[in-house]
Design an enzyme around this catalytic site. Structure first.
Site, short mmCIF file in Angstrom:
data_model
loop_
_atom_site.label_atom_id
_atom_site.label_comp_id
_atom_site.label_asym_id
_atom_site.label_seq_id
_atom_site.Cartn_x
_atom_site.Cartn_y
_atom_site.Cartn_z
N TYR A 140 0.83 -1.21 0.00
CA TYR A 140 0.00 0.00 0.00
C TYR A 140 0.87 1.26 0.00
O TYR A 140 1.91 1.30 0.63
CB TYR A 140 -0.89 0.02 1.25
CG TYR A 140 -1.70 1.29 1.31
CD1 TYR A 140 -2.82 1.44 0.50
CD2 TYR A 140 -1.32 2.37 2.11
CE1 TYR A 140 -3.55 2.61 0.51
CE2 TYR A 140 -2.05 3.54 2.13
CZ TYR A 140 -3.16 3.66 1.32
OH TYR A 140 -3.87 4.83 1.32
N TRP A 156 1.24 5.70 -1.64
CA TRP A 156 0.90 6.74 -2.61
C TRP A 156 1.87 6.85 -3.77
O TRP A 156 1.55 7.50 -4.76
CB TRP A 156 0.82 8.07 -1.88
CG TRP A 156 -0.57 8.36 -1.45
CD1 TRP A 156 -1.32 7.63 -0.56
CD2 TRP A 156 -1.39 9.44 -1.89
NE1 TRP A 156 -2.55 8.21 -0.41
CE2 TRP A 156 -2.62 9.32 -1.21
CE3 TRP A 156 -1.21 10.50 -2.76
CZ2 TRP A 156 -3.67 10.23 -1.41
CZ3 TRP A 156 -2.25 11.40 -2.94
CH2 TRP A 156 -3.46 11.25 -2.28
N1 LIG Z 1 -1.18 8.02 12.72
C1 LIG Z 1 -1.67 8.11 11.48
N2 LIG Z 1 -1.20 7.30 10.52
C2 LIG Z 1 -1.68 7.39 9.26
C3 LIG Z 1 -2.68 8.33 8.94
C4 LIG Z 1 -3.17 9.17 9.98
O1 LIG Z 1 -4.08 10.01 9.78
N3 LIG Z 1 -2.63 9.05 11.22
N4 LIG Z 1 -3.15 8.41 7.65
C5 LIG Z 1 -3.05 7.22 6.81
C6 LIG Z 1 -3.31 7.52 5.40
S1 LIG Z 1 -4.82 8.27 5.07
C7 LIG Z 1 -2.47 7.19 4.40
S2 LIG Z 1 -3.00 7.40 2.78
C8 LIG Z 1 -1.16 6.59 4.66
C9 LIG Z 1 -0.05 7.07 3.69
O2 LIG Z 1 1.00 6.19 3.71
P1 LIG Z 1 1.99 5.99 2.44
O3 LIG Z 1 1.25 6.20 1.18
O4 LIG Z 1 2.70 4.70 2.61
O5 LIG Z 1 2.99 7.20 2.66
P2 LIG Z 1 4.03 7.91 1.67
O6 LIG Z 1 5.01 8.60 2.54
O7 LIG Z 1 3.30 8.75 0.68
O8 LIG Z 1 4.74 6.68 0.95
C10 LIG Z 1 5.01 6.65 -0.40
C11 LIG Z 1 6.39 6.05 -0.59
O9 LIG Z 1 6.59 5.83 -1.99
C12 LIG Z 1 7.91 6.26 -2.34
N5 LIG Z 1 7.90 6.57 -3.78
C13 LIG Z 1 7.56 7.74 -4.38
N6 LIG Z 1 7.65 7.63 -5.71
C14 LIG Z 1 8.07 6.36 -5.98
C15 LIG Z 1 8.35 5.65 -7.19
O10 LIG Z 1 8.22 6.15 -8.30
N7 LIG Z 1 8.74 4.35 -7.05
C16 LIG Z 1 8.88 3.74 -5.85
N8 LIG Z 1 9.28 2.47 -5.83
N9 LIG Z 1 8.65 4.40 -4.70
C17 LIG Z 1 8.24 5.68 -4.76
C18 LIG Z 1 8.17 7.43 -1.44
O11 LIG Z 1 9.54 7.69 -1.33
C19 LIG Z 1 7.51 6.97 -0.13
O12 LIG Z 1 8.40 6.25 0.67
O13 LIG Z 1 -0.76 6.86 6.00
C20 LIG Z 1 -1.75 6.45 6.96
N10 LIG Z 1 -1.18 6.55 8.30
N1 LIG Z 2 -0.84 18.44 3.11
C1 LIG Z 2 -1.31 17.18 3.06
N2 LIG Z 2 -2.56 16.96 2.59
C2 LIG Z 2 -3.05 15.69 2.55
C3 LIG Z 2 -2.27 14.58 2.95
C4 LIG Z 2 -0.95 14.85 3.46
O1 LIG Z 2 -0.22 13.93 3.84
N3 LIG Z 2 -0.51 16.14 3.49
N4 LIG Z 2 -2.78 13.31 2.85
C5 LIG Z 2 -3.92 13.08 1.95
C6 LIG Z 2 -4.61 11.83 2.30
S1 LIG Z 2 -3.88 10.37 1.85
C7 LIG Z 2 -5.82 11.78 2.90
S2 LIG Z 2 -6.57 10.28 3.18
C8 LIG Z 2 -6.54 12.99 3.27
C9 LIG Z 2 -7.12 12.82 4.68
O2 LIG Z 2 -7.99 13.82 4.99
P1 LIG Z 2 -8.58 13.90 6.49
O3 LIG Z 2 -8.98 12.58 6.95
O4 LIG Z 2 -9.57 14.99 6.46
O5 LIG Z 2 -7.24 14.32 7.26
P2 LIG Z 2 -6.76 14.59 8.74
O6 LIG Z 2 -5.81 15.73 8.61
O7 LIG Z 2 -6.26 13.35 9.37
O8 LIG Z 2 -8.05 15.00 9.55
C10 LIG Z 2 -8.74 16.21 9.36
C11 LIG Z 2 -9.09 16.80 10.69
O9 LIG Z 2 -10.00 15.98 11.40
C12 LIG Z 2 -9.93 16.36 12.77
N5 LIG Z 2 -10.31 15.24 13.63
C13 LIG Z 2 -9.56 14.18 14.02
N6 LIG Z 2 -10.27 13.37 14.82
C14 LIG Z 2 -11.50 13.93 14.94
C15 LIG Z 2 -12.70 13.56 15.63
O10 LIG Z 2 -12.79 12.53 16.29
N7 LIG Z 2 -13.77 14.39 15.47
C16 LIG Z 2 -13.74 15.52 14.73
N8 LIG Z 2 -14.84 16.25 14.61
N9 LIG Z 2 -12.61 15.90 14.10
C17 LIG Z 2 -11.52 15.10 14.18
C18 LIG Z 2 -8.50 16.78 13.03
O11 LIG Z 2 -8.48 18.00 13.76
C19 LIG Z 2 -7.92 16.90 11.64
O12 LIG Z 2 -7.18 18.08 11.42
O13 LIG Z 2 -5.66 14.11 3.26
C20 LIG Z 2 -4.94 14.22 2.03
N10 LIG Z 2 -4.30 15.51 2.04
MO LIG Z 3 -4.96 8.60 2.73
#
Ligand SMILES: Nc1nc2c(c(=O)[nH]1)N[C@H]1C(S)=C(S)[C@@H](COP(=O)(O)OP(=O)(O)OC[C@H]3O[C@@H](n4cnc5c(=O)[nH]c(N)nc54)[C@H](O)[C@@H]3O)O[C@H]1N2
Ligand SMILES: Nc1nc2c(c(=O)[nH]1)N[C@H]1C(S)=C(S)[C@@H](COP(=O)(O)OP(=O)(O)OC[C@H]3O[C@@H](n4cnc5c(=O)[nH]c(N)nc54)[C@H](O)[C@@H]3O)O[C@H]1N2
Ligand SMILES: [Mo]
Length: 777
Positions: free
Chosen positions: A114, A116
Site C-alpha cells: 500500500y 501513494w
Molecule cells: N497516525 C496516522 N497514521 C496514518 C494516517 C493518519 O491520519 N494518522 N493516515 C493514513 C493515510 S490516510 C495514508 S494514505 C497513509 C499514507 O502512507 P503511504 O502512502 O505509505 O505514505 P508515503 O510517505 O506517501 O509513501 C510513499 C512512498 O513511496 C515512495 N515513492 C515515491 N515515488 C516512488 C516511485 O516512483 N517508485 C517507488 N518504488 N517508490 C516511490 C516514497 O519515497 C515513499 O516512501 O498513511 C496512513 N497513516
Molecule cells: N498536506 C497534506 N494533505 C493531505 C495529505 C498529506 O499527507 N498532506 N494526505 C492526503 C490523504 S492520503 C488523505 S486520506 C486525506 C485525509 O484527509 P482527512 O482525513 O480529512 O485528514 P486529517 O488531517 O487526518 O483530519 C482532518 C481533521 O480531522 C480532525 N479530527 C480528528 N479526529 C476527529 C474527531 O474525532 N472528530 C472531529 N470532529 N474531528 C476530528 C482533526 O483535527 C484533523 O485536522 O488528506 C490528504 N491531504
Molecule cells: Mo490517505
C-alpha cells in the site's frame, strides 16, 4: 515578471510545476501558470534529489548476503548494506522468488504494498509491482486504503457505492448559490486540499471555500482543532471531544424527531429501515434516549447548542461535511452512516447545496466539477492468488499465519508470508503501533523494497532496489479527478545507478524468463503512447476529444472542459428514485441494512449506533489523559520529502511539532520550543512544543510524516527521537466489518524531556560497504 511558460513541466500529487534545469539538476520548480494557489510542498524535493540520502546502487543487507534468507532478521535496520551490481541483484532476487514460490507457494509473497508512490500514469510503482508478480504466479494482496477503509466497506451497504458518491460531492458553485448553513465534522482542512492523487493542475479548495465564505453561508466547524476551518470564512467553532461525533449526530437526529422537524415524506420515499433505527434513537431498545442532554455529556458541547443547531439545520439549506478522519477511528463505520441518516431526516439529499458530502478539502478534487476522462493505465494482469488482507491488517498477517479474521460478512484466514515486497509506500510511515510492527517485520525471510531515498522503510529491507524520481523520467499525469493532463518531462539523468521501476522489474523478469509477458516487447515510451492512444479511444466513446499524442507532447498539457452545470449529489435519484435506484438491496438509502444485521457483528449492528471507542477522553486511563490527533502534515505528503528543506523548516529543534493548549502546557511546565516526550504503554516519541489556544484542552496534535527514528534500534519499544506518532497509535481494526485503521483513537501523556536531547539520525543513510571494483561482490 518573466514568462516561464516555455519551461518543461512536471506533475505531482501536490501540483504541476515548471522546471528550471541547469548543470544537470533541477534548480527551481515554479508554479504552473494556471494554478492560482500553488502548494509550497513541491520544491521540497530540490535539496534531496541528489546527495547522501539518495540510494545510488542496489544494496543487500550484510547478514542476508552472507548467510541467506532469514538470517539475523532482528538486525533489519541495524546491519550495514553491501552494494551489489544490478546484474547480481537481479540474479539474487530471481533465485529467491523462485525458491519461495516453489517451496511455499505464491500466496506466501505479500505484494499488497500500500502507498501513494508518485504521480504519473505509467511509472506507478504498485501497478508495476503487481503486473510483475502476476507474471510469476501471483501474490497475497491488500484491499482498500488507509484513508477511509471503514467507509469503503460500509457505505456500499448504505448507498450502493462509496467511490461513486466521493466523486460526485456537490460542487462549490452549487454550495455558493444555495447553501446557507455548512456544518463540517472535522472541518474543511485547507492544508489537505493541496493534494490530489495522480496529479493536480489547479488548486480549487481555497477559492471554493472563500467564495462560499463570501456568499453569506454560516459555517460550523465541529472539530478539536480550530484551524480545520480557514479563519477568513468565519463561523462557529464547536470544539468537540474527539471520537464523539456519532453521539452528536444522533442527538441532532433525536432533536429533529422529537420536535417534529424530521422529513418523513423523504424518509418514506427514499430510504428504508428508519423504523428499525427509531426505537434505538428514542431509547426504546436500550433505555437510553439519544437526546441532546445525553450527547452533551459525551461530546462536551452544551445540549442547548446541539438543539439549536438541529433546529437551524432543519430551517435552512444545510450541507453536512464529514471528514475522512472520522473513519480512521474506532467504529469508524458509524460516523458516515449516522451523517447520511441525519441528512436523510433533513430531507435535502439531492437538492442543490443540501445533503451531505464526504470530506470537503480532504483532497483538492472534492467539491470540484470535472468531466471524467476515462484514462487507460498499465494492465496489471490477473492474480491467480485469492488471499488478501484488509489493508491495515499487515502486522496481524505477518504474526498470525493460519488464524481467521472477519471482514465485511466473511471469515478468511491469514496466509503464511515468507517474502514481502514494497514499492511506492512506506509502512513505517503509515502503519499503527510501529513497535508491534517491528516484531512482525522480523518474521519474513526476505523483504525487498524499491525506493529512491534512505527512509525508514529502505533501511529495514534486505534487498533495496534504487528507483528514479519523477524528475528523472518521462510520464503522463492523467487522472479522472483533475481536468489537466500533463506531459511530465524527463528533466535530468537518473541519480547514480537508479532505474525506473519498470526497468527494475524488466531486469528481474528477464532473469526469470517472463520478460515477454511483462514487457510485451514494449519500451517505456511505447507503453506511454499505448496508454495515451487507449485513453483517446475511451475518451472518444465518452464524447471527449483529446489532442494527438505528438501535439500533447509538444504543448506539454491540455485541459478537459469543465461541465457547465453544478454537480448535485444524488439529484437524479431524488428526481426519480424508481428510474434511478441506488445499487443497494432496496434500491434506497439503507438506514437499516438487513445485510449488515445478518453479519451478526457485535461491533457493527444493522443501523448506526454510538459505541464508545476503545480509548477516548470520556473514559481515559488517568495515566494517559491527552487525546492525540495524528493528522496529515501541512508541509508534505505523508513521509515524502520529510528530509527536504520545506519540511525541515517546520520542525522544532529538529523534531515534529506538538500543538498543545496553554492549560495543558502550564499543567506540565512546558514552554514553546521545549522538547517533549509523548508516551503511552505502546511507545514513546519526542516532539517540539508549540503552545496554541486554538486546540481543545485535553487534546494534542502531532502530524504524521516524520521518519521513524528509534534511539536504540535493537531494543523493542525504543524512543523515537524524531516524532513519528505511529509509535503511540493502536493497531486494531475499526470493526469486523471494515477492519480499517484507527490511528485517530489514541491517548497519551506528555512530559518535559529533561535528558540531553539525542541527535536525530532519521535522515542519515545507513552504513554502506562499497566494493573495491564496480562489479564485485
Ligand atoms: N497516525 C496516522 N497514521 C496514518 C494516517 C493518519 O491520519 N494518522 N493516515 C493514513 C493515510 S490516510 C495514508 S494514505 C497513509 C499514507 O502512507 P503511504 O502512502 O505509505 O505514505 P508515503 O510517505 O506517501 O509513501 C510513499 C512512498 O513511496 C515512495 N515513492 C515515491 N515515488 C516512488 C516511485 O516512483 N517508485 C517507488 N518504488 N517508490 C516511490 C516514497 O519515497 C515513499 O516512501 O498513511 C496512513 N497513516
Ligand atoms: N498536506 C497534506 N494533505 C493531505 C495529505 C498529506 O499527507 N498532506 N494526505 C492526503 C490523504 S492520503 C488523505 S486520506 C486525506 C485525509 O484527509 P482527512 O482525513 O480529512 O485528514 P486529517 O488531517 O487526518 O483530519 C482532518 C481533521 O480531522 C480532525 N479530527 C480528528 N479526529 C476527529 C474527531 O474525532 N472528530 C472531529 N470532529 N474531528 C476530528 C482533526 O483535527 C484533523 O485536522 O488528506 C490528504 N491531504
Ligand atoms: Mo490517505
Amino acid at each position: 515578471m518573466t514568462n516561464h511558460n516555455d519551461l518543461p513541466l512536471t506533475s505531482s500529487h501536490w501540483g504541476t510545476y515548471r522546471a528550471r534545469v541547469g548543470n544537470g539538476r533541477v534548480q527551481e520548480l515554479l508554479a504552473f501558470e494556471h494554478d492560482k494557489d500553488p502548494s509550497p510542498i513541491g520544491p521540497g524535493i530540490l535539496d534531496v534529489q541528489h546527495g547522501p540520502t539518495r540510494i545510488d546502487a542496489p544494496m543487500v543487507r550484510k547478514s542476508w548476503l552472507e548467510h541467506g534468507p532469514g538470517a539475523r532478521t532482528e538486525l533489519r535496520g541495524v546491519d550495514p548494506f553491501v552494494e551489489v551490481s544490478w546484474d547480481k541483484a537481479n540474479k539474487i532476487v530471481a533465485t529467491e522468488l523462485d525458491r519461495i514460490r516453489t517451496d511455499h507457494g505464491n500466496a506466501s509473497i505479500f505484494g499488497g504494498s500500500y502507498g501513494w508512490a508518485s504521480a504519473g500514469r505509467f511509472h506507478h510503482a504498485q501497478s508495476q509491482l503487481k503486473r510483475f508478480l502476476n507474471c510469476i504466479g501471483g501474490f497475497t494482496s491488500s484491499k482498500f486504503t488507509y484513508s477511509f477503509a471503514a467507509a469503503e466497506a460500509m457505505v456500499p451497504h448504505i448507498l450502493g457505492s462509496f467511490r461513486a458518491y466521493l466523486d460526485t460531492c456537490t460542487s462549490y458553485d452549487s454550495i455558493r448559490d444555495h447553501t446557507t448553513l455548512f456544518v463540517c465534522f472535522g472541518g474543511v482542512p485547507l492544508k489537505n486540499g493541496q493534494i490530489s492523487q495522480g496529479g493536480t493542475g489547479r488548486h480549487i479548495q481555497r477559492e471554493g471555500l472563500m467564495t462560499a465564505g463570501n456568499a453569506n453561508i454560516h459555517f460550523v466547524n465541529i472539530s478539536p482543532l480550530k484551524s480545520d476551518l480557514l479563519d477568513d470564512v468565519g463561523g462557529d467553532w464547536l470544539a468537540i471531544r474527539p471520537n464523539s461525533d456519532v453521539a452528536m449526530i444522533l442527538a441532532l437526529a433525536h432533536t429533529l424527531q422529537t420536535e417534529g422537524l424530521a422529513d418523513h415524506a423523504f424518509l418514506d420515499r427514499y430510504t428504508t429501515g428508519f423504523e428499525h433505527f427509531l426505537p434505538y434513537l428514542l431509547g426504546e431498545t436500550d433505555g437510553v434516549p439519544k437526546s441532546a442532554e445525553w450527547a452533551a455529556e459525551i461530546c462536551e458541547i452544551p445540549a442547548v447548542t446541539i438543539r439549536n443547531l438541529a433546529r437551524r439545520m432543519a430551517s435552512e439549506r444545510t450541507m453536512i461535511s464529514v471528514s475522512w478522519s472520522l473513519t480512521r477511528q474506532d467504529h469508524g463505520e458509524q460516523p458516515f452512516w449516522a451523517a447520511i441518516t441525519l441528512a436523510a431526516m433533513l430531507g435535502q439529499i439531492g437538492l442543490p447545496g443540501g445533503g451531505f458530502g464526504f470530506g470537503y478539502s480532504a483532497m483538492n478534487f472534492i467539491g470540484g466539477k470535472f468531466t471524467i476522462l476515462p484514462g487507460a493505465s498499465l494492465p496489471q494482469g490477473e492474480n491467480p492468488v485469492k488471499n488478501f488482507i484488509p489493508v491495515a491488517r499487515i502486522t496481524d498477517l505477518l504474526m498470525r499465519p493460519g488464524e481467521p479474521f472477519d471482514f465485511d460478512g466473511v471469515r478468511y484466514e491469514y496466509p503464511d508470508i515468507e517474502l514481502v515486497w514494497w514499492a511506492g509506500g512506506n509502512p513505517f510511515h503509515h502503519h499503527q503501533d510501529l513497535n508491534l510492527m517491528m516484531q512482525a517485520w522480523q518474521k519474513p525471510q526476505t523483504i525487498i523494497v524499491n525506493e529512491w531515498c534512505w527512509n525508514s522503510l529502505a533501511k529495514r529491507a534486505d534487498i533495496v532496489l534504487p528507483c528514479t524520481t519523477p524528475l528523472e523520467r518521462q510520464d503522463i499525469a492523467l487522472t479522472a479527478r483533475d481536468p489537466y493532463v500533463v506531459s511530465m518531462s524527463r528533466l535530468t539523468e537518473p541519480y547514480g545507478q537508479a532505474r525506473d521501476d519498470y526497468e527494475i522489474f524488466s531486469g528481474i523478469a528477464r532473469e526469470m524468463g517472463v520478460d515477454a509477458s511483462f514487457t510485451e516487447d514494449r519500451s517505456s515510451e511505447d507503453w506511454q503512447s499505448w496508454i495515451y492512444e487507449q485513453t483517446a479511444i475511451r475518451a472518444k466513446a465518452a464524447g471527449i476529444e483529446i489532442p494527438e499524442y505528438d501535439t500533447f507532447l509538444k504543448n506539454g498539457w491540455f485541459k478537459i472542459d469543465d461541465p457547465a452545470d453544478p454537480v448535485v449529489m444524488l439529484s437524479s435519484f431524488r428526481s426519480d428514485p424508481q428510474a434511478n435506484p441506488l445499487a443497494t438491496p432496496s434500491g434506497k438509502i439503507e438506514i437499516f441494512s438487513q445485510t449488515v444485521a445478518d453479519f451478526g457483528y457485535d461491533d457493527c449492528p444493522g443501523h448506526p449506533v454510538w459505541r464508545e471507542p476503545y480509548e477516548w477522553l470520556g473514559n481515559a486511563d488517568p495515566r494517559w489523559p491527552l487525546h492525540l490527533i495524528s493528522n496529515q502534515p501541512k508541509d508534505k505528503l505523508h513521509s515524502q520529502f520529510d528530509h527536504g528543506g520545506v519540511s525541515k523548516a517546520k520542525k522544532i529543534t529538529g523534531r515534529e511539532p506538538v500543538l498543545i493548549h496553554p492549560y495543558d502546557a502550564a499543567d506540565r511546565g512546558l514552554k514553546d520550543g521545549d522538547i517533549v516526550r509523548l508516551f503511552n504503554d505502546r511507545g514513546a516519541c519526542l516532539g517540539g512544543i508549540l503552545i496554541d489556544p486554538s486546540i481543545r484542552p485535553g487534546v494534542i496534535q502531532m502530524s504524521t510524516g516524520s521518519w521513524y527514528d528509534p534511539q536504540d534500534p535493537t531494543t523493542p519499544g525504543s524512543l523515537c527521537k524524531h516524532g513519528n506518532p505511529n509509535v503511540l497509535t493502536r493497531d486494531k481494526g475499526t470493526s469486523k466489518l471494515g477492519q480499517g485503521p484507527t490511528a485517530h483513537s489514541c491517548l497519551v501523556e506528555a512530559e518535559l524531556f529533561t535528558e540531553a536531547p539525542p541527535p536525530v539520525t532519521a535522515h542519515e543513510p545507513p552504513k554502506i560497504l562499497r566494493p573495491e571494483t564496480p562489479n564485485d561482490p
